[in-house]
Design an enzyme around this catalytic site. Structure first.
Site, mmCIF file in Angstrom:
data_model
loop_
_atom_site.group_PDB
_atom_site.id
_atom_site.type_symbol
_atom_site.label_atom_id
_atom_site.label_comp_id
_atom_site.label_asym_id
_atom_site.label_seq_id
_atom_site.Cartn_x
_atom_site.Cartn_y
_atom_site.Cartn_z
ATOM 1 N N HIS A 90 -13.023 20.237 19.387
ATOM 2 C CA HIS A 90 -12.033 21.051 20.120
ATOM 3 C C HIS A 90 -10.694 20.335 20.095
ATOM 4 C CE1 HIS A 90 -11.138 23.554 24.026
ATOM 5 N NE2 HIS A 90 -10.026 23.334 23.314
ATOM 6 N N GLU A 127 -11.927 28.218 31.120
ATOM 7 C CA GLU A 127 -10.976 27.104 31.289
ATOM 8 C C GLU A 127 -10.227 27.380 32.598
ATOM 9 O OE1 GLU A 127 -7.783 26.873 28.383
ATOM 10 O OE2 GLU A 127 -7.285 24.799 28.952
ATOM 11 N N ASP A 169 -8.435 18.355 22.852
ATOM 12 C CA ASP A 169 -7.675 19.602 23.039
ATOM 13 C C ASP A 169 -6.289 19.518 22.362
ATOM 14 O OD1 ASP A 169 -7.473 22.240 23.840
ATOM 15 O OD2 ASP A 169 -7.232 21.814 25.967
ATOM 16 N N ASP A 170 -5.310 18.907 23.049
ATOM 17 C CA ASP A 170 -3.942 18.813 22.515
ATOM 18 C C ASP A 170 -3.440 17.391 22.761
ATOM 19 O OD1 ASP A 170 -3.344 21.796 21.934
ATOM 20 O OD2 ASP A 170 -4.136 21.799 23.973
#
Ligand code: ADE
Ligand code: ZN
Length: 327
Positions: A10, A192, A270-271
């Site tokens: 992810h 989320e 994620d980021d």
């Protein structure tokens, strides 16, 4: 945590665009930025919720224009990930955020897949997952899948991301059915910020292989029972959840409960350019702040290979390495 072999399942490749790269790409592509320095840009990375992050995440993408930009961004992520013990990465990309600015689908996919090819030499394999933006229309998603058809040999699956609340998985039933018909795997962000019902919809209507995040599933005991029974993988992103306000601090994260419930949890970044850490940093953080044990961390790494789309021989090889790992 850096030498523990792991898969990352992810990560949004656009979320790996570090501020230094934003400036470098802006300069060579002649894109004007509303910030005067890397430090000023980084100082804006204070988020209250998912939307406050998405606003700056999409704004920064204006600097991604050419095949070279996508190639360099992915190559930098893969280099950083190799240092974090990543042996396999399944990477999201958001084509609609680029094609709507006039970037060709071919430039995006050639750039990203070229970097993945090169990384094989450094012992890291990778796959691409094309994500649909759920706050865009279902028609736009279907058009995007059509545009991607010539490149399907380089895409392993489809995903669903962007602003969750108000955009349930049911909106994308048809495009996911089409993607599965084309032989693609499927994943979706759900639970989320959105309710547990979105997690159930992603499973029932989109027939996904994994749930991205899924942390809000804990609000529904029956859903938790189903996730345990079916061993549905959850790609959990602890540092992201804190930076986007789902938990006020890492020590309040419900990862220990997810593990105690017997769910198939994986850890991911994620980021990472926005949330203060790559994947091994997430492993270290939950060890330090949540008391996750070494054996649980080994289990999380093993889960990442079980939940991946790797072929069974390659998966077995990597699981053996996880078993042999010494903390
Ligand atoms: N796109 C990039 N990061 C995301 C996240 N955490 N949730 C939804 N969409 C995203
Ligand atoms: Zn995500």
């Amino acid at each position: 945590m850096f030498d523990l072999p792991k898969a990352e399942l992810h990560v949004h490749i656009e979320g790996t665009l570090e501020p230094e790269m934003v400036f470098e790409f802006a300069s060579r592509n002649d894109v004007a930025l509303p910030y005067s320095s890397v430090d000023e840009l980084r100082s804006r990375y204070e988020f209250t919720d998912l939307q406050s992050f998405l606003d700056i995440y999409y704004a920064n993408m204006a600097v991604l224009c050419t095949r070279q930009d996508f190639h360099e961004m992915a190559a930098a992520y893969l280099r950083a990930s190799a240092r974090q013990g990543v042996r396999h990465a399944e990477i999201f990309f958001d084509p609609q955020a680029h094609t709507k600015r006039g970037v060709e689908m071919g430039a995006i996919i050639d750039g990203l897949s070229g970097a993945l090819e090169e990384a094989r030499n450094d012992g890291i394999t990778g796959e691409l997952i094309l994500c649909f933006l759920r706050d865009d229309s279902a028609e736009s998603a279907m058009g995007t899948l059509r545009q991607a058809e010539p490149y399907l040999d380089r895409i392993i699956g489809v995903g669903l991301d962007s602003a969750e609340v108000g955009h349930p998985p049911s909106k994308f039933t048809d495009v996911f059915a089409k993607a599965r018909e084309l032989g693609l795997r499927a994943v979706a962000h759900a639970g989320e910020e959105g309710p547990p019902e979105y997690v159930a919809e992603a499973l029932d209507l989109l027939e996904v292989d994994r749930i991205d995040h899924g942390i809000r599933a804990l609000d529904d005991a029956e859903l938790v029972e189903r996730l345990r029974r079916e061993q549905v993988p959850l790609t959990v992103c602890p540092l992201s959840n804190v930076r986007l306000g789902s938990f006020s601090r890492l020590s309040e994260h419900t990862l220990p409960r997810l593990l105690d419930e017997g769910l198939l949890v994986t850890l991911n970044s994620d980021d990472p350019a926005y949330f203060g850490g790559y994947v091994a940093d997430n492993y270290s953080a939950v060890r330090d702040e949540l008391g996750i044990s070494i054996e649980q961390l080994r289990q999380l790494a093993a889960n990442s290979f079980h939940a991946s789309f790797l072929d069974s021989d390659h998966r077995r090889e990597l699981l053996t390495e996880v078993d042999a790992w010494q903390a």
